[in-house]
Scaffold this motif. Structure first.
Motif, PDB file in Angstrom:
ATOM      1  N   GLY A  30      41.587  35.360  39.510  1.00 42.98           N
ATOM      2  CA  GLY A  30      42.335  36.388  38.792  1.00 42.98           C
ATOM      3  C   GLY A  30      41.556  37.064  37.690  1.00 42.98           C
ATOM      4  N   MET A  31      40.234  37.058  37.774  1.00 43.87           N
ATOM      5  CA  MET A  31      39.395  37.629  36.719  1.00 43.87           C
ATOM      6  C   MET A  31      39.108  39.101  36.990  1.00 43.87           C
ATOM      7  SD  MET A  31      36.723  34.431  36.409  1.00 43.87           S
ATOM      8  CE  MET A  31      35.821  35.101  34.998  1.00 43.87           C
ATOM      9  N   SER A  32      39.136  39.910  35.937  1.00 47.80           N
ATOM     10  CA  SER A  32      38.775  41.321  36.033  1.00 47.80           C
ATOM     11  C   SER A  32      37.261  41.455  36.014  1.00 47.80           C
ATOM     12  CB  SER A  32      39.381  42.106  34.866  1.00 47.80           C
ATOM     13  OG  SER A  32      38.797  41.687  33.630  1.00 47.80           O
ATOM     14  N   ASN A  33      36.775  42.670  36.282  1.00 46.39           N
ATOM     15  CA  ASN A  33      35.332  42.905  36.245  1.00 46.39           C
ATOM     16  C   ASN A  33      34.740  42.576  34.880  1.00 46.39           C
ATOM     17  OD1 ASN A  33      35.629  43.771  38.845  1.00 46.39           O
ATOM     18  ND2 ASN A  33      35.137  45.908  38.456  1.00 46.39           N
ATOM     19  N   GLU A  34      35.456  42.975  33.829  1.00 41.89           N
ATOM     20  CA  GLU A  34      34.972  42.712  32.473  1.00 41.89           C
ATOM     21  C   GLU A  34      34.922  41.208  32.203  1.00 41.89           C
ATOM     22  OE1 GLU A  34      37.284  44.583  29.478  1.00 41.89           O
ATOM     23  OE2 GLU A  34      35.820  44.225  27.886  1.00 41.89           O
ATOM     24  N   GLU A  35      35.934  40.476  32.657  1.00 42.55           N
ATOM     25  CA  GLU A  35      35.965  39.031  32.461  1.00 42.55           C
ATOM     26  C   GLU A  35      34.848  38.348  33.250  1.00 42.55           C
ATOM     27  OE1 GLU A  35      40.753  38.330  31.650  1.00 42.55           O
ATOM     28  OE2 GLU A  35      39.972  38.426  33.703  1.00 42.55           O
ATOM     29  N   LYS A  71      31.612  47.683  35.540  1.00 42.53           N
ATOM     30  CA  LYS A  71      31.256  47.310  36.895  1.00 42.53           C
ATOM     31  C   LYS A  71      30.669  45.906  36.903  1.00 42.53           C
ATOM     32  CE  LYS A  71      30.297  52.087  38.273  1.00 42.53           C
ATOM     33  NZ  LYS A  71      29.290  53.021  38.823  1.00 42.53           N
ATOM     34  N   GLN A  81      38.538  30.253  35.172  1.00 40.54           N
ATOM     35  CA  GLN A  81      39.716  30.644  34.412  1.00 40.54           C
ATOM     36  C   GLN A  81      39.988  29.692  33.238  1.00 40.54           C
ATOM     37  OE1 GLN A  81      39.695  29.370  37.400  1.00 40.54           O
ATOM     38  NE2 GLN A  81      41.260  27.802  37.624  1.00 40.54           N
ATOM     39  N   ARG A 113      38.408  55.616  34.646  1.00 40.87           N
ATOM     40  CA  ARG A 113      37.831  55.008  35.844  1.00 40.87           C
ATOM     41  C   ARG A 113      36.313  54.936  35.747  1.00 40.87           C
ATOM     42  NH1 ARG A 113      41.274  57.902  40.764  1.00 40.87           N
ATOM     43  NH2 ARG A 113      43.220  56.727  40.456  1.00 40.87           N
ATOM     44  N   TYR A 124      35.433  34.364  41.801  1.00 40.56           N
ATOM     45  CA  TYR A 124      35.917  34.850  40.509  1.00 40.56           C
ATOM     46  C   TYR A 124      37.194  35.675  40.668  1.00 40.56           C
ATOM     47  CZ  TYR A 124      31.285  33.532  38.761  1.00 40.56           C
ATOM     48  OH  TYR A 124      30.155  32.838  38.417  1.00 40.56           O
ATOM     49  N   GLN A 125      37.225  36.509  41.679  1.00 36.33           N
ATOM     50  CA  GLN A 125      38.405  37.343  41.895  1.00 36.33           C
ATOM     51  C   GLN A 125      39.611  36.497  42.276  1.00 36.33           C
ATOM     52  OE1 GLN A 125      36.852  40.098  44.808  1.00 36.33           O
ATOM     53  NE2 GLN A 125      36.189  41.570  43.256  1.00 36.33           N
ATOM     54  N   GLN A 159      35.303  52.127  33.532  1.00 34.13           N
ATOM     55  CA  GLN A 159      35.690  50.782  33.933  1.00 34.13           C
ATOM     56  C   GLN A 159      34.433  49.949  34.169  1.00 34.13           C
ATOM     57  OE1 GLN A 159      38.683  49.639  34.043  1.00 34.13           O
ATOM     58  NE2 GLN A 159      38.331  47.635  34.950  1.00 34.13           N
TER      59      GLN A 159
END
Length: 228
Positions: free
Chosen positions: A80-85, A63, A138, A58, A76-77, A61
């Motif tokens: 479906g994008m992650s924080n890293e993406e 940020k 995406q 965690r 962005y969310q 992870q």
């Protein structure tokens, strides 16, 4: 990979330290050495390792980078994008934004470059494709040729064209290189038009479908009115 190895190493050290602590407690309180206590101690050690490992994950992870608006973060969310993406996308587009701006400046610097821009809408197309990618993050992979090949090459070629054009003394070779560079810039401009068309192809197809449906509906209504 190195981060994972570090996490496993820390977890192993925690396991060793925890096991040593339990056996120290057993010996200090003269607890009988039987399998029941050994199993219990080992089980508790593994539970502690699991919790420690999860906390480490965690903490590591990625940020979201700072200076991002709530609207863009939600955009962005929603894709479906992650924080890293999101971080990778923003870094990529930040670099591309600088190149798009440089291309816009370079293609207005000299008459020959302005003519290419006028014939191919180069600046307008690069800006439009940039906005289209931001709108649909995406689909970043669909714009890889534009972002990693065509746009950087156009930026570099236009920059070199201006640099060579500013030489005080020009030879026949100089003019030949400039002519080839201009041809390459024009070819890249055409390719970027293709990049844009391919990127928004789905949108164009959806619009074409909607137009067809609307025309069919209008035709049906007109036929119904005639029959009445």
């Amino acid at each position: 990979m190195l981060k994972q190895l570090k996490i496993w190493l820390i977890s192993f050290l925690v396991f060793v330290a925890t096991t040593w602590l339990f056996f120290g407690i057993f010996n200090y309180f003269d607890i009988p050495n039987n399998p029941m206590w050994l199993v219990l101690g080992t089980l508790m050690a593994f539970v502690y390792i699991f919790l420690s490992y999860r906390q480490l994950l965690r903490n590591r992870q990625p940020k979201i980078q700072q200076k991002i608006s709530d609207n863009m973060l939600a955009h962005y969310q929603a894709a479906g994008m992650s924080n890293e993406e999101i971080n990778f996308f923003r870094e990529t587009m930040q670099l591309a934004e600088g190149q798009v701006k440089e291309v816009a400046t370079n293609l207005q610097a000299l008459p020959k470059l302005r003519a290419i821009d006028l014939n191919h809408d180069t600046v307008k197309t690069t800006q439009a494709l940039f906005k289209a990618i931001v709108k649909e993050p995406q689909k970043l992979h669909n714009a890889s040729d534009f972002l990693y090949r065509h746009l950087p090459s156009l930026t570099e070629l236009s920059r070199k064209f201006i640099e060579i054009s500013q030489h005080d003394v020009k030879t026949a070779d100089t003019y030949a290189v400039l002519d080839k560079s201009a041809e390459a810039i024009a070819a890249l401009s055409q390719q970027i038009q293709t990049d844009y068309t391919e990127f928004v192809a789905d949108d164009l197809e959806d619009l074409d479908t909607e137009v067809s449906v609307a025309n069919q509906q209008l035709t049906k209504e007109q036929n119904d009115d005639r029959n009445d």
